[in-house]
Design an enzyme around this catalytic site. Structure first.
Site, mmCIF file in Angstrom:
data_model
loop_
_atom_site.group_PDB
_atom_site.id
_atom_site.type_symbol
_atom_site.label_atom_id
_atom_site.label_comp_id
_atom_site.label_asym_id
_atom_site.label_seq_id
_atom_site.Cartn_x
_atom_site.Cartn_y
_atom_site.Cartn_z
ATOM 1 N N LEU B 236 0.815 -1.235 0.000
ATOM 2 C CA LEU B 236 0.000 0.000 0.000
ATOM 3 C C LEU B 236 0.842 1.276 0.000
ATOM 4 O O LEU B 236 1.674 1.487 0.876
ATOM 5 C CB LEU B 236 -0.921 0.003 1.238
ATOM 6 C CG LEU B 236 -1.846 1.229 1.344
ATOM 7 C CD1 LEU B 236 -2.820 1.288 0.193
ATOM 8 C CD2 LEU B 236 -2.568 1.240 2.685
ATOM 9 N N ASP B 237 0.593 2.132 -0.985
ATOM 10 C CA ASP B 237 1.237 3.447 -1.090
ATOM 11 C C ASP B 237 2.759 3.351 -1.136
ATOM 12 O O ASP B 237 3.460 4.308 -0.787
ATOM 13 C CB ASP B 237 0.812 4.367 0.070
ATOM 14 C CG ASP B 237 -0.681 4.678 0.037
ATOM 15 O OD1 ASP B 237 -1.255 4.657 -1.068
ATOM 16 O OD2 ASP B 237 -1.254 4.935 1.101
ATOM 17 N N ALA B 238 3.277 2.209 -1.570
ATOM 18 C CA ALA B 238 4.730 2.029 -1.582
ATOM 19 C C ALA B 238 5.274 1.744 -2.971
ATOM 20 O O ALA B 238 6.445 1.402 -3.126
ATOM 21 C CB ALA B 238 5.121 0.901 -0.630
#
Lengths: 293, 293, 293, 293
Positions: B236-238
């Site tokens: 996530l969001d990486a």
């Protein structure tokens, strides 16, 4: 083979046509060169091509003179006689002479950057038309020369500029940096130092040319103030721009506040411009620059 | 020969070694190619080399298939089997599908940019998990598909994602843009759309991952808020970051003010990221990007 | 009456309610005060009110002690016992002690700003855990104290901190500036110096807390790097943020390039934070600040 | 008492002297007003004082007319006849008429912001000198009026402006927004709409006044391009500046690239200027503005 950081830097401008990149990169490949940085620019308006290439010096078995000689043949055979190029060795130290007046911020900043190794140059001399910055300069171990400029005496001013010129030329510097010098260079000096004299003007040019730009900015009510680093030409504040930046202001700020805030912008803009110049990242073409930053 | 703007765009990443630029530019010269844009990057950490070259299509007498075929031999012979490359024709229209929820700012901005020709893509469909943006979408002449996501029902959510996937895949799009979609893609979709699914996260990542980042920013008392455009991965969001930007805030701003101000940052960051992706300016390597903007 | 620049500066935070501004400005009017700067903030989340007012000292016929005494009654009668306030005289010189290690950029910048009168403070001492910056410090006429920090020896480190504390406290400074000090203050020092110890962290917090933030930023592939000036608390890099800024980077930049570029950001962010602190422009409330810049 | 968001907004400019803030805040306290925003500016150059105060409407038991009447007495008694002030109710909807030509970016942006409630105004009409933007306008449910401007026919142009004026004045708008209108308002319209007509100029004024500013910027070789939102006066591009911003460019960018990049700057700068104007955050004094943003 660990990188010792030493590079040959090639910069070139020539009329654009197909095959230029192949000619240059073919040449570099032929001498075994390992390219660590390469930048290109095709200017559609002028029809010129510009490039800057950094090659690890330890990947090439030739001396820089031999490389120059061979590349001259590539230029003759394939790039044409209008080409302008140079090849430099990053391990050959460059020299910058600073011209200053009373404001210390750009001077301190440049001296500190040289001292901590951020700018690839040594500073053999600082020349001031006042003595205000002598102590600051010598504190960093740099000789300071005071050349007074008599106010309102054109003959005296010409003599002072002759003295400055003789001093500067004695170092044959790669850069003459007007670090808030506040004197307008005469046309003959602009010509003699063309492409080497770098000025910082405390406005976002072409706005607010000339004297007291922050006061001009205050009167006009702009919402951003700026600074411009440019090569000096005989046309006041109109030389090729190397770098500009701005900062936000508001109605609360007096001209004195702008002067203070502007110092930080001037300092950064000048130091970036000087560094790029010393690293052979700025190519001048007409009244504009190509900056491979 | 006037430039009709049509170009062949070559992008390539391969293990770095001497002679690569010569091989590529020699190849382009051999086919008569006029290079209008060329960018290079040697990554010292990974030991990889990246390039993007734009060649005027009308300077090459071969079809793009023939160019591809010939370049494949250059790769085989000189650049090695690890090389990743593609060659595209800017006149071949690309396709982007947008996934949205209730917030309209990114959607309006992307639709308007496509309509005025700023983004080299057509948008065959917008998919929303709510109907809020249906009218806005159809107003621009784009079909809107409503796929409801039942809250708190994992099975229903999986079915909804299956429906979204089928819809998206029916267009075989070059980009799947999560324009404030607010739903976390399941791992299988992240994998299926790897390198094509682009998200906008409303914080300066890696700060404030996850939900309500402006409220997190408010609570922490940061002085700048930001947005991040990145490729979607299962983490996530990486995913690899394409673009980021920030805006200054102060103590006066409530989370609601940040939400409003942040919209402008999100909009710009996403539109830049999507444009660069569609123009083949973004090369992914590992969890990072090279962006030849 | 020409303005001599001397002001009384009132800062105050108290629970918000109607009539506060009237109470304060009525008080200032009663003593004949000419307000040159006035800033207010009503924090809707915490329900607190904050203000900073600068009054021309020559417009008030009372001594600062008399003004303080009278204002204390206003606070008691109208603003409530939770109020936190102070009244300072800009002509009373403040004192800042600097803690440094090996990096010179923030130190040079702060020394130069004090020397040219940009920061309203004198610096009675610089304390370093290495001798690297001794020459630079004494060059500006400031005493340098070397307090070695033995690596890997907790007892030795505690003794070193005790020595630093004794030195610092001997000056009773208004600001203790950790100008890239690179040592984590122990909890007792954080408490003793609460609201006075100011650190510069070389990342955009809360991203990249702790060691080697530029390397963390490089590994994550962010497109902007930043710096954060904050009050030191026992919670590492989590104290109230005073100021932050960022600069754009791209794939070309190595961690070493980021370190160089980051110096300019750190320098500016720290100098702004220190100036605002010394000018009583920063009010701390909980883990956040109100900055009347 | 939950905040319904409705406020009375007082703006005032008057000759500066001691006691003004006390007079104003005393008045507000007397009517029970809860101040949610308060900003002050003492202009040292002009000797004027400016303020903007937002008061929760539900904290005051008087009608806005009663508040106006009472405050008029405060002005008469304590602030002097030169004072300029107004008191507005944020729940009274404002009106903005847009003048456009062929470029859609500012129009789309303003329509979208109004639609999502970001701008406190309704748009009763868009007037274009070409039909290009008719479909875009009506798509948002806004009437479009086409008023052709005959090229090279001064009489026809005067008639066209008379028609525009009649149309605009029929709405008695709070703002007349020249959203890339590309026609120079005649002097009588500048006067009739003084303080209400807002223009976006696509340069960082005072640089590049007049036609084709991006081409001027390209020719000069500046490193940043900008946009300026200002009130229209009879002096071309010289009216009081409300907002400006810039974006970085480099040698790679053609004028066409600047036009594209500039759109984003123009859009943001205009939308900020229009919002601040509609929120009564802009006070004009002479040829400058005070912006309480």
């Amino acid at each position: 083979m660990p990188d010792d950081g030493r590079s040959f830097v090639l910069t070139l401008g020539c009329p654009d046509r197909t095959g230029i990149v192949a000619a240059i990169s073919g040449f570099i490949a032929d001498i075994g060169g390992w390219i660590t940085e390469a930048a290109y620019h095709s200017d559609q308006t002028s029809g010129w091509f510009f490039t800057r290439q950094a090659v690890r010096a330890d990947s090439v078995e030739l001396s820089i003179e031999e490389v120059r000689e061979r590349f001259a043949r590539v230029v003759d055979d394939q790039l044409g006689p209008e080409s302008e190029w140079q090849l430099s060795d990053t391990s050959a130290p460059k020299t910058a002479v600073l011209l200053v007046s009373k404001d210390s911020h750009c001077l301190t900043d440049l001296l500190a950057r040289v001292e901590r190794g951020e700018l690839p140059a040594r500073i053999p001399a600082v020349i001031g038309n006042h003595r205000d910055l002598e102590s600051l300069t010598t504190r960093f171990g740099i000789p300071f020369h005071h050349v007074p400029f008599p106010a309102g005496d054109p003959g005296g001013k010409a003599a002072a500029f002759a003295q400055v010129r003789a001093l500067v030329d004695s170092y044959n510097p790669d850069a003459i940096v007007l670090a808030r010098f506040m004197q307008i260079l005469p046309a003959d000096l602009c010509e003699a130092w063309a492409g080497r004299a770098i000025n910082i003007h405390h406005s976002f040019l072409p706005s607010f040319i000339g004297a007291r730009p922050y006061h001009q900015a205050f009167d006009r009510g702009v919402k951003l103030i700026g600074a411009t680093c440019h090569y000096v030409t005989a046309d006041l504040d109109a030389g090729p721009i190397i770098e500009q930046d701005v900062g936000r202001i508001n109605h609360d700020q007096t001209p004195a506040d702008m002067v203070r805030q502007g110092r930080d912008i001037e300092t950064l803009v000048l130091s970036r411009g000087v560094r790029w110049h010393l690293e052979d990242r700025v190519l001048v073409h007409g009244r504009k620059t190509v900056v491979f930053a």
